[in-house]
Design a protein around this motif. Structure first.
Motif, PDB file in Angstrom:
ATOM      1  N   SER A  20       0.833  -1.081   0.139  1.00  0.00           N
ATOM      2  CA  SER A  20      -0.118   0.091  -0.104  1.00  0.00           C
ATOM      3  C   SER A  20       0.779   1.229   0.108  1.00  0.00           C
ATOM      4  CB  SER A  20      -0.941  -0.092   1.222  1.00  0.00           C
ATOM      5  OG  SER A  20      -1.713  -1.166   1.140  1.00  0.00           O
ATOM      6  N   LYS A  21       1.850   1.304   0.700  1.00  0.00           N
ATOM      7  CA  LYS A  21       3.122   2.354   0.892  1.00  0.00           C
ATOM      8  C   LYS A  21       3.771   2.546  -0.492  1.00  0.00           C
ATOM      9  CE  LYS A  21       4.108   2.477   5.761  1.00  0.00           C
ATOM     10  NZ  LYS A  21       3.084   1.525   6.344  1.00  0.00           N
ATOM     11  N   LEU A  22       3.988   1.683  -1.338  1.00  0.00           N
ATOM     12  CA  LEU A  22       4.421   1.589  -2.386  1.00  0.00           C
ATOM     13  C   LEU A  22       3.775   2.063  -3.675  1.00  0.00           C
ATOM     14  CD1 LEU A  22       6.913   1.061  -4.291  1.00  0.00           C
ATOM     15  CD2 LEU A  22       5.784  -1.469  -4.502  1.00  0.00           C
ATOM     16  N   ILE A  23       2.392   1.789  -3.661  1.00  0.00           N
ATOM     17  CA  ILE A  23       1.342   2.136  -4.568  1.00  0.00           C
ATOM     18  C   ILE A  23       1.147   3.819  -4.189  1.00  0.00           C
ATOM     19  CG2 ILE A  23      -0.950   2.144  -5.130  1.00  0.00           C
ATOM     20  CD1 ILE A  23      -0.800  -1.147  -4.414  1.00  0.00           C
ATOM     21  N   VAL A  24       1.032   4.256  -2.940  1.00  0.00           N
ATOM     22  CA  VAL A  24       0.714   5.537  -2.625  1.00  0.00           C
ATOM     23  C   VAL A  24       1.884   6.432  -2.953  1.00  0.00           C
ATOM     24  CG1 VAL A  24       0.397   7.153  -0.620  1.00  0.00           C
ATOM     25  CG2 VAL A  24      -0.936   4.879  -0.790  1.00  0.00           C
ATOM     26  N   SER A  25       3.073   5.890  -2.760  1.00  0.00           N
ATOM     27  CA  SER A  25       4.446   6.642  -3.042  1.00  0.00           C
ATOM     28  C   SER A  25       4.401   6.815  -4.564  1.00  0.00           C
ATOM     29  CB  SER A  25       5.540   5.594  -2.645  1.00  0.00           C
ATOM     30  OG  SER A  25       5.754   5.570  -1.349  1.00  0.00           O
ATOM     31  N   VAL A  26       4.049   5.942  -5.335  1.00  0.00           N
ATOM     32  CA  VAL A  26       3.943   5.868  -6.838  1.00  0.00           C
ATOM     33  C   VAL A  26       3.119   6.997  -7.251  1.00  0.00           C
ATOM     34  CG1 VAL A  26       3.859   4.644  -9.274  1.00  0.00           C
ATOM     35  CG2 VAL A  26       5.068   3.918  -7.541  1.00  0.00           C
ATOM     36  N   ILE A  27       1.759   6.816  -6.871  1.00  0.00           N
ATOM     37  CA  ILE A  27       0.765   7.883  -7.048  1.00  0.00           C
ATOM     38  C   ILE A  27       1.102   9.318  -6.628  1.00  0.00           C
ATOM     39  CG2 ILE A  27      -1.642   8.498  -6.583  1.00  0.00           C
ATOM     40  CD1 ILE A  27      -2.223   5.533  -6.098  1.00  0.00           C
ATOM     41  N   THR A  28       2.062   9.283  -5.654  1.00  0.00           N
ATOM     42  CA  THR A  28       2.388  10.756  -5.000  1.00  0.00           C
ATOM     43  C   THR A  28       3.271  11.482  -6.139  1.00  0.00           C
ATOM     44  OG1 THR A  28       1.946  10.182  -2.676  1.00  0.00           O
ATOM     45  CG2 THR A  28       3.481  12.148  -2.960  1.00  0.00           C
ATOM     46  N   ILE A  29       4.237  10.657  -6.453  1.00  0.00           N
ATOM     47  CA  ILE A  29       5.420  11.111  -7.410  1.00  0.00           C
ATOM     48  C   ILE A  29       4.494  11.366  -8.468  1.00  0.00           C
ATOM     49  CG2 ILE A  29       7.341  10.385  -8.691  1.00  0.00           C
ATOM     50  CD1 ILE A  29       8.121   8.698  -6.576  1.00  0.00           C
ATOM     51  N   PHE A  30       3.865  10.679  -9.252  1.00  0.00           N
ATOM     52  CA  PHE A  30       2.878  10.975 -10.370  1.00  0.00           C
ATOM     53  C   PHE A  30       2.187  12.182 -10.414  1.00  0.00           C
ATOM     54  CE2 PHE A  30      -0.848  10.564 -13.088  1.00  0.00           C
ATOM     55  CZ  PHE A  30      -0.392  10.477 -14.261  1.00  0.00           C
ATOM     56  N   ILE A  31       1.480  12.534  -9.270  1.00  0.00           N
ATOM     57  CA  ILE A  31       0.767  13.707  -9.201  1.00  0.00           C
ATOM     58  C   ILE A  31       1.465  14.869  -9.097  1.00  0.00           C
ATOM     59  CG2 ILE A  31      -0.924  14.871  -7.314  1.00  0.00           C
ATOM     60  CD1 ILE A  31      -2.022  12.210  -6.844  1.00  0.00           C
TER      61      ILE A  31
END
Length: 300
Positions: A20-31
């Motif tokens: 979950s942390k990995l997914i949130v991190s990727v989404i954060t970077i993309f945003i």
């Protein structure tokens, strides 16, 4: 999606929390990346000023990664605590392996806060000289001057220099604090020339071209003296006299803008040629060889 999650959980060994942390991190970077692109496009459409565009791009290049680092640290803070010892050893090894990039990063902080130069300044560092056109985390970029081109004019080449050079090499700044440099033009006359008249003519020419600059420089020196021990007793143009092997050398010394050095020399030399042409008792000296006959009474 289920297959990917199973692969990450079973083969890679990631727990659901870590996933979950990995997914949130990727989404954060993309945003954050998307926000940067959108803001830059808005600035590009609404403003045609190159300097303003560059300032926005540079500011976003610094602010967005910093925000991203803070957010990622916040997301993974709990996991970092669990692997503290491992991270300590890993960080030490990483610091050794990435010595040069870390040095460049530290030098970027020095450039940003100490400001030995900023974008737009004309500088020389080591063997390279030019106008600073960009400053990034690991390197800064200059538009080269000099080299095979005379009078500090642009060569057209762009040179990328690691930031760490500012901690190892001396730097000369043509622009900061005092925005003028001293330039000298030597004029060599024959011994037979009327050098006193020539000196008077040169003084008139140099006053005509550089006296206004000297007046403006007084204010700049006063401002520069607030930060640096800069003191000049005389800022007005002056002519120095010196005897050389082949004639009398009159050196014109005056203040000029670093970017206008060649232009000022061109204007001054044209005035010299026009003025000296009107006087038959003033001649330029050049290398010559004299031969004497055996009776020592005649020469050629």
């Amino acid at each position: 999606m289920q297959t990917i999650q199973s692969y990450l959980n079973e083969d890679i060994g990631l727990s659901d929390a870590s996933l979950s942390k990995l997914i949130v991190s990727v989404i954060t970077i993309f945003i954050l990346w998307l926000i940067r692109i959108i803001v830059l496009r808005i600035v590009w459409r609404q403003n045609k000023n190159i300097k303003v565009r560059y300032q926005w791009k540079r500011a976003l290049s610094i602010i967005v990664p910093l925000i991203g680092i803070v957010m990622i640290i916040g997301i993974w803070m709990h996991a970092f605590k669990q692997f503290g010892a491992f991270l300590g050893l890993f960080s030490a090894g990483l610091a050794i392996a990435l010595k040069d990039p870390l040095t460049n990063l530290a030098a970027w902080f020095f450039i940003t806060f100490r400001k030995p130069f900023v974008v737009g300044d004309r500088i020389q560092i080591g063997e390279h000289a030019g106008d600073v056109i960009d400053i990034r985390l690991f390197q800064f970029t200059i538009l080269e001057i000099g080299n095979w081109v005379d009078a500090d004019q642009s060569t057209g080449r762009i040179i990328h220099i690691p930031n760490g050079k500012v901690l190892l090499e001396s730097q000369a700044n043509y622009s900061t604090a005092f925005e003028y440099i001293w330039n000298e033009i030597p004029v060599l006359l024959t011994f037979e020339s009327n050098w006193e008249k020539a000196k008077s003519i040169l003084q008139q020419i140099i006053n005509q071209h550089a006296e206004n600059i000297s007046k403006g420089a007084e204010k700049d020196i006063f401002e520069a003296s607030k930060n640096y021990m800069i003191y000049y007793k005389n800022l007005t143009p002056i002519i120095y006299t010196k005897v050389k092997d082949s004639g009398v050398e009159l050196t014109m010394r005056y203040l000029c803008n670093p970017r206008k050095r060649r232009g000022s020399e061109d204007e001054i030399w044209e005035s010299i040629l026009i003025q000296f042409k009107q006087h038959t008792d003033i001649d330029f000296a050049y290398p010559t060889t004299r031969f004497y006959t055996s009776d020592n009474n005649s020469k050629t």
